[in-house]
Design a protein around this motif. Sequence first.
Motif, mmCIF file in Angstrom:
data_model
loop_
_atom_site.group_PDB
_atom_site.id
_atom_site.type_symbol
_atom_site.label_atom_id
_atom_site.label_comp_id
_atom_site.label_asym_id
_atom_site.label_seq_id
_atom_site.Cartn_x
_atom_site.Cartn_y
_atom_site.Cartn_z
ATOM 1 N N GLU A 1 0.814 -1.215 0.000
ATOM 2 C CA GLU A 1 0.000 0.000 0.000
ATOM 3 C C GLU A 1 0.845 1.262 0.000
ATOM 4 O OE1 GLU A 1 -4.217 -0.557 2.358
ATOM 5 O OE2 GLU A 1 -2.646 0.640 3.258
ATOM 6 N N ALA A 2 0.354 2.275 -0.689
ATOM 7 C CA ALA A 2 0.949 3.605 -0.600
ATOM 8 C C ALA A 2 -0.173 4.573 -0.261
ATOM 9 C CB ALA A 2 1.596 3.973 -1.926
ATOM 10 N N ARG A 3 -0.037 5.240 0.870
ATOM 11 C CA ARG A 3 -1.074 6.182 1.308
ATOM 12 C C ARG A 3 -0.476 7.566 1.438
ATOM 13 N NH1 ARG A 3 -2.500 5.342 6.610
ATOM 14 N NH2 ARG A 3 -0.952 3.693 6.781
ATOM 15 N N LYS A 4 -1.218 8.573 1.024
ATOM 16 C CA LYS A 4 -0.749 9.938 1.222
ATOM 17 C C LYS A 4 -1.518 10.528 2.373
ATOM 18 C CE LYS A 4 1.675 12.824 -1.610
ATOM 19 N NZ LYS A 4 2.344 12.547 -2.858
ATOM 20 N N SER A 5 -0.813 10.872 3.438
ATOM 21 C CA SER A 5 -1.475 11.604 4.516
ATOM 22 C C SER A 5 -1.224 13.075 4.228
ATOM 23 C CB SER A 5 -0.916 11.192 5.869
ATOM 24 O OG SER A 5 0.271 11.884 6.125
ATOM 25 N N ILE B 1 3.031 7.391 3.106
ATOM 26 C CA ILE B 1 3.256 6.237 3.970
ATOM 27 C C ILE B 1 3.190 4.971 3.126
ATOM 28 C CG2 ILE B 1 2.387 4.906 5.940
ATOM 29 C CD1 ILE B 1 1.281 7.618 6.989
ATOM 30 N N LEU B 2 4.289 4.244 3.135
ATOM 31 C CA LEU B 2 4.343 2.975 2.412
ATOM 32 C C LEU B 2 4.224 1.842 3.413
ATOM 33 C CD1 LEU B 2 7.415 3.680 0.101
ATOM 34 C CD2 LEU B 2 5.001 3.838 -0.518
ATOM 35 N N GLY C 1 6.523 -8.788 12.887
ATOM 36 C CA GLY C 1 6.030 -10.023 12.277
ATOM 37 C C GLY C 1 6.383 -9.980 10.806
ATOM 38 N N HIS C 2 5.380 -10.040 9.934
ATOM 39 C CA HIS C 2 5.677 -9.917 8.501
ATOM 40 C C HIS C 2 5.137 -8.616 7.905
ATOM 41 C CE1 HIS C 2 1.713 -12.201 8.242
ATOM 42 N NE2 HIS C 2 1.496 -11.222 7.397
ATOM 43 N N LYS C 3 4.827 -7.642 8.790
ATOM 44 C CA LYS C 3 4.279 -6.365 8.314
ATOM 45 C C LYS C 3 5.271 -5.230 8.545
ATOM 46 C CE LYS C 3 -0.032 -7.637 7.406
ATOM 47 N NZ LYS C 3 -0.547 -7.574 6.040
ATOM 48 N N TRP C 4 5.500 -4.405 7.544
ATOM 49 C CA TRP C 4 6.345 -3.233 7.723
ATOM 50 C C TRP C 4 5.597 -1.993 7.259
ATOM 51 C CZ3 TRP C 4 7.017 -0.380 3.414
ATOM 52 C CH2 TRP C 4 6.902 -1.045 2.179
ATOM 53 N N SER C 5 6.008 -0.848 7.779
ATOM 54 C CA SER C 5 5.502 0.412 7.243
ATOM 55 C C SER C 5 6.533 1.501 7.494
ATOM 56 C CB SER C 5 4.146 0.771 7.835
ATOM 57 O OG SER C 5 4.310 1.292 9.121
ATOM 58 N N VAL C 6 6.506 2.509 6.643
ATOM 59 C CA VAL C 6 7.468 3.600 6.782
ATOM 60 C C VAL C 6 6.841 4.909 6.306
ATOM 61 C CG1 VAL C 6 8.524 3.139 4.511
ATOM 62 C CG2 VAL C 6 9.847 4.330 6.260
ATOM 63 N N ALA C 7 7.065 5.969 7.097
ATOM 64 C CA ALA C 7 6.681 7.310 6.671
ATOM 65 C C ALA C 7 7.872 7.886 5.930
ATOM 66 C CB ALA C 7 6.331 8.167 7.879
ATOM 67 N N VAL C 8 7.688 8.144 4.644
ATOM 68 C CA VAL C 8 8.801 8.640 3.826
ATOM 69 C C VAL C 8 9.109 10.088 4.225
ATOM 70 C CG1 VAL C 8 9.570 9.051 1.461
ATOM 71 C CG2 VAL C 8 8.058 7.121 1.954
ATOM 72 N N PRO C 9 10.353 10.378 4.600
ATOM 73 C CA PRO C 9 10.702 11.751 4.998
ATOM 74 C C PRO C 9 10.370 12.737 3.879
ATOM 75 C CG PRO C 9 12.517 10.254 5.479
ATOM 76 C CD PRO C 9 11.507 9.469 4.682
ATOM 77 N N PRO C 10 9.886 13.949 4.223
ATOM 78 C CA PRO C 10 9.387 14.927 3.244
ATOM 79 C C PRO C 10 10.336 15.196 2.082
ATOM 80 C CG PRO C 10 9.051 15.713 5.473
ATOM 81 C CD PRO C 10 9.785 14.428 5.600
ATOM 82 N N ASN C 11 11.632 15.286 2.336
ATOM 83 C CA ASN C 11 12.548 15.635 1.242
ATOM 84 C C ASN C 11 13.235 14.440 0.596
ATOM 85 O OD1 ASN C 11 11.978 18.380 1.530
ATOM 86 N ND2 ASN C 11 13.411 18.501 3.254
ATOM 87 N N PHE C 12 12.786 13.281 0.943
ATOM 88 C CA PHE C 12 13.394 12.050 0.415
ATOM 89 C C PHE C 12 12.990 11.870 -1.049
ATOM 90 C CE2 PHE C 12 13.590 7.477 -0.288
ATOM 91 C CZ PHE C 12 14.768 7.112 0.347
ATOM 92 N N ASP C 13 13.968 11.678 -1.926
ATOM 93 C CA ASP C 13 13.681 11.480 -3.349
ATOM 94 C C ASP C 13 13.209 10.033 -3.577
ATOM 95 O OD1 ASP C 13 13.556 11.359 -6.055
ATOM 96 O OD2 ASP C 13 15.713 11.615 -6.402
#
Length: 170
Positions: free
Chosen positions: A103-107, A112-113, A138-150
């Motif tokens: 999933e890719a979500r835009k807050s 957020i991936l 477990g087998h779930k990951w998530s990450v908030a992509v930093p604002p300036n990250f390319d």
Amino acid sequence: MKVLALAALTLAPLAVIQAAPKPTNFAPLDYFEENCARCHGPNGSFYGTEFGKGLKDDDALRHIVKEMAEGPGNAPLSPENLEILTDFHRSLRDGKPYIVVVEARKSEKCLILSGEATPDSQITLENGKEVVAVKLEGHKWSVAVPPNFDIEKASLRAVKEGKEKRVPVS
Ligand code: HEC
């Protein structure tokens, strides 16, 4: 041109797709847990180290996964999702960790991936300049992509016991 491309697509469905499209909106490890793990163990752990040796090639692997999904699994898959579950089995066959972007979500503030990966692997988001550590539970990951990250050329990397798998983010 367009017509030709379409014809080619119809003639060669899936055979050319080696990696899962990102994000998948399909969670293969959840699916496996629900429909396959009672016979094949959590995350395929009962397949054993010889897994795949009796299968002639990649097509044979896809074929048995399809048969299992439609038979004992009792949960038929769309062609796209079959390819994703087959890709998970490739990782098992090759003794590599698995990772997929579900999933890719835009807050309001950021992207957020989230997705799935082999438990106990080390996950990072990388773009050649920066490395972001990704939390895996477990087998779930998530990450908030930093604002300036390319994010354009970014990939996710899973490492376990010295073996790695990388998938592009976009
Ligand atoms: C009721 C038990 C059962 C369930 C549920 C089940 N399988 Fe199987 N599976 C088997 C058995 C038994 C075999 C070995 C015999 C055969 O090949 O038909 C097998 C074989 C396989 C193989 C080949 C293993 C090898 O070593 O070559 C794969 C891959 C596989 N299953 C995937 C799946 C997937 C994916 C699911 C879920 C959609 C699933 N199975 C659900 C019982 C099951």
